[in-house]
Each structure stands twice: as structure tokens, then as C-alpha cells.
Design an enzyme around this catalytic site. Structure first.
Site, PDB file in Angstrom:
ATOM      1  N   LYS A   4       9.017  -3.521  -2.567  1.00 21.07           N
ATOM      2  CA  LYS A   4       9.370  -2.540  -3.610  1.00 21.07           C
ATOM      3  C   LYS A   4      10.821  -2.091  -3.409  1.00 21.07           C
ATOM      4  O   LYS A   4      11.119  -0.935  -3.071  1.00 21.07           O
ATOM      5  CB  LYS A   4       8.411  -1.358  -3.570  1.00 21.07           C
ATOM      6  CG  LYS A   4       7.012  -1.711  -4.061  1.00 21.07           C
ATOM      7  CD  LYS A   4       6.073  -0.527  -3.986  1.00 21.07           C
ATOM      8  CE  LYS A   4       4.673  -0.917  -4.414  1.00 21.07           C
ATOM      9  NZ  LYS A   4       3.688   0.139  -4.144  1.00 21.07           N
ATOM     10  N   ARG A  29      -7.983   0.271   2.323  1.00 19.06           N
ATOM     11  CA  ARG A  29      -7.821   1.499   1.521  1.00 19.06           C
ATOM     12  C   ARG A  29      -9.173   1.947   0.942  1.00 19.06           C
ATOM     13  O   ARG A  29      -9.410   3.142   0.799  1.00 19.06           O
ATOM     14  CB  ARG A  29      -6.820   1.267   0.387  1.00 19.06           C
ATOM     15  CG  ARG A  29      -5.386   1.420   0.859  1.00 19.06           C
ATOM     16  CD  ARG A  29      -4.430   1.329  -0.303  1.00 19.06           C
ATOM     17  NE  ARG A  29      -3.081   1.691   0.110  1.00 19.06           N
ATOM     18  CZ  ARG A  29      -2.015   1.515  -0.634  1.00 19.06           C
ATOM     19  NH1 ARG A  29      -2.121   0.963  -1.836  1.00 19.06           N
ATOM     20  NH2 ARG A  29      -0.840   1.877  -0.211  1.00 19.06           N
ATOM     21  N   GLY A  66       5.355   4.460   0.073  1.00 12.61           N
ATOM     22  CA  GLY A  66       6.356   5.380  -0.469  1.00 12.61           C
ATOM     23  C   GLY A  66       6.007   6.825  -0.138  1.00 12.61           C
ATOM     24  O   GLY A  66       6.880   7.634   0.198  1.00 12.61           O
TER      25      GLY A  66
END
Ligand code: 3PG
Length: 388
Positions: free
Chosen positions: A197, A34, A369
């Protein structure tokens, strides 16, 4: 959409919201993809003579204790190494004006974890306006390059963008271009959903089963479904509040495919071998940490004719080799599949890249997400605000 290329950055204070939410184990970053993915935008702003102010969250902060292990200092050090340039790390999220005033054109600073503002009050996550205005006052422009956080309406993205001329960065631009390709997916369309999650992902399923032909469930999410089927799940990670929802979903739709066998172990440790059992044999003192070989075959059967596959969340505790079987085998299978394949989520991307499976997929997204919400057809709030 306005991008960073449309702004005249010379001499300006450019706030870039990145997603440096990277995995850290024992004080070491175990996957820096990232950070690397953010470099294009950062380098562009530096080369144009901007005074670059980076912001990011790292993990979730629910106590004073969390702050001890979730400082972005370690990210500043990695950035210095990758950029071969000094990065002024500011270990605060407020009262930073004096330190920032020292920045010259082409120099760079990184503020402390924006979610330090979440304890004791959830000021960042609740998009507190006073905080958003304060952060906005530190810059002339705001760039959202944190694709993976673009589904959150937090002070450091939506908040700042409300008060400053804003644009998206190169990373967000690339993600949007790639993910738009599967907004109207070729069928059969199969989604593989895993990861930890659980409470975040289970509500997405209602929409997903309308769009997808099958949703294959693995990893932490599967445990809640196994429990909803009436089986023992021992010490496994589950979301109690979602059990009823999972029951209803399985009764309503036969598109949901859950594991039939799992690997169980007494603890998450590289030193345990674990045992493969059918889902009705899970022992009370054990936890599910991977899918088993029968489940893998079941998943492959549903994937064989797929034309579009979206995979979000590892199907086991893939950081450890002893629980990485399912994730590794799925990655290897998908790589050879004649379909559009999108891998999403920090952990999934990290696992796949670490296993050496970088090529062969249509796109590896930095967003978990965020990518799922986009593929559900939702407009990401952190992008919408730039478009306003
Ligand atoms: C992610 O890892 O998906 C992003 O960094 C967002 O993190 P969050 O789910 O804690 O908001």
C-alpha cells in the site's frame, strides 16, 4: 473506554464491525488469523444472548467486476466452521431488515461486504450519512472490533457509531493495550516499512522519521525510493506521485535506509527463480520482488542495538517462497533480538505466522495502517468516536 463487557446484550441486536479483510487466492482464504482474532468478541456477544449482526469490508471495490471476487460468503463459511454454529449470510448491504428479523437470541448473521457500497459511489468510504443511519437502524448497540480499520472514517465504523450506543470489542481492547506500550518507545527505535500500500504509507514517513532513529524501507515502498534515487525499477510497483516527496525526504534525513540489492524477476510467479542485482542494475523488463542479502545485512546492522522495533509490511512478495527470503530472515532475526518487537499488518502477520514465527515477538497486531498511525501518536478516528 466503554467495552462490550459494559453493555447488557441479552435480546439486543448487536452490530459488530469486524475486519475480515483476509487474503484470498483462487477462491480460498489463505490466512484466517483476522477471523480467528474476532472470535472472542463474537462468542461473548452470542453467549450473552445477543442477536449478532456482523459487518466487514473485504478489499477495495472500484468496479462491478471487483464485486465478483470480494464477497464475504467465503468468510461466513469459515466462521461457521470456526464457531461450529450456523451463520446466516445475507448477500446484500441494504433492505436486509426482513432477513435480520429472523435472528433469535444467540444467533448470528453476516452482511455482504460493506465496500460494495463504494461502487459506483463511494458511500461507505466517504461515510455517507444516509447509509450510516440505515445501518445503525439495524442494531441496538454498535461494537467496533475492527482494529485494522479504525484509522478509516467510514460509514460502517465511524458512521454507525455516531448513531448508536457504542463500545469497543476485546480485539480492539487488546490491540490498544499492547500498542500503548510503545507510544513512548525505548531508543534506539527502528521502524521497518514494506508492503504494497505504497501511496498509503509514504505520507506516514514524515512523522515517523521524527520519532524513529532509523526507518528501513523494503517491499513495494522501496521501489519508489530506488526510482527517486534515479535508478531504473523496470515493471516494479511504484507510486509516481510520491517520487518527489521521497527525494526530498532522503535529502533531508539520513535515517531512511533503502535496499542496496534486490531480487528481480520478469513476473510474480512461483516458477521463476529471479536474480539478485544491485539497485543500479535493475533491468527494464523486470520487477523487484524481494530484498537481497546485502540489504539484509545492512538492515541487521541498523537493528542490532535497537530497543524497540516496529515492522509493518513484508519486504518482498512473501506469499511466494522464491521471494520470501528477506521477510523470513528478518522475522528470524527479530525473534532473537533483545527488544520490544511489534509486527503489524495483515500481510506481515500472515507471512510471519505462516513461516512458523509466532512466538518471540512482543505483539503481532492485526492492524497495518491503523497500528502505524497509532504509533505515530495519532488518535484513531474509529476509536475516538466511541469515546465521544
Ligand atoms: C487493512 O488491511 O489494513 C485493513 O483491512 C484496512 O484496509 P484498507 O487499507 O483497504 O482500508
Amino acid at each position: 473506554m466503554k467495552t462490550i463487557k459494559d453493555l447488557e446484550l441479552y435480546g439486543k441486536r448487536v452490530i459488530i464491525r469486524c475486519d475480515f479483510n483476509v487474503p484470498i487466492q483462487n477462491g480460498v482464504i489463505t490466512d484466517d488469523n483476522r477471523i480467528k482474532a474476532s472470535l472472542v468478541t463474537i462468542k461473548h456477544a452470542l453467549s450473552k444472548g445477543g442477536k449478532v449482526i456482523l459487518m466487514s469490508h473485504l478489499g477495495r471495490i472500484k468496479s462491478e467486476e471487483d464485486k465478483k471476487t470480494k464477497s464475504l460468503k467465503i468468510v461466513a463459511e469459515r466462521l461457521e466452521h470456526l464457531l461450529r454454529q450456523d451463520v446466516l449470510f445475507i448477500p446484500e448491504t441494504r433492505n436486509v431488515e426482513k432477513k435480520l428479523a429472523k435472528l433469535k437470541n444467540g444467533q448470528i448473521a453476516l452482511l455482504e461486504n460493506t465496500r460494495f457500497e463504494d461502487y459506483p459511489k463511494q458511500l461507505e468510504s466517504k461515510n455517507n450519512q444516509e447509509l450510516a443511519k440505515y445501518w445503525a437502524s439495524l442494531g441496538d448497540f454498535f461494537i467496533n472490533d475492527a482494529f485494522a480499520t479504525s484509522h478509516r472514517a467510514h460509514a460502517s465504523n465511524v458512521g454507525i457509531a455516531t448513531y448508536l450506543p457504542s463500545a469497543i470489542g476485546f480485539l480492539v481492547e487488546k490491540e490498544l493495550q499492547q500498542l500503548k506500550k510503545v507510544e513512548d518507545p525505548a531508543h534506539p527505535y527502528v521502524v521497518i516499512l514494506g508492503g504494497a500500500k505504497v501511496a498509503d504509507k509514504i505520507p506516514l514517513l514524515e512523522n515517523l522519521i521524527n520519532k524513529a532513529d532509523y526507518v528501513l524501507i523494503g517491499g513495494g515502498i522501496a521501489n519508489t525510493f530506488i526510482k527517486a534515487k534515479g535508478h531504473e525499477v523496470g515493471k516494479s510497483l511504484i507510486d509516481e506521485d510520491s517520487i518527489e516527496f521521497c527525494k526530498k525526504l532522503m535529502a533531508k534525513s539520513d535515517k531512511i535506509i533503502i535496499p542496496i540489492d534486490v531480487k528481480i524477476a520478469p513476473e510474480i510467479s512461483k516458477d521463476v527463480t529471479g536474480e539478485i542485482v544491485n539497485i543500479d542494475q535493475i533491468k527494464p523488463d523486470m520487477q523487484c520482488l524481494d530484498i537481497g542479502p546485502l540489504t539484509l545485512e545492512l538492515f541487521k546492522k541498523h537493528l542490532a542495538t535497537a530497543k524497540t522495533v516496529v515492522w509493518n509490511g513484508t519486504v518482498g512478495y512473501a506469499e511466494l517462497v522464491n521471494f520470501s527470503f528477506g521477510t523470513r530472515e528478518l522475522a528470524s532475526y527479530l525473534k532473537r533480538l533483545d527488544a520490544i518487537t511489534i509486527i503489524g499488518g495483515g500481510d506481515t502477520a500472515a507471512a510471519v505466522i505462516k513461516m512458523g514465527f509466532t512466538g518471540g515477538f512482543s505483539h503481532i497486531s492485526t492492524g497495518g495502517g491503523a497500528s502505524i498511525e497509532m504509533l505515530e501518536g495519532k488518535e484513531l478516528i474509529g476509536i475516538k468516536v466511541i469515546n465521544r
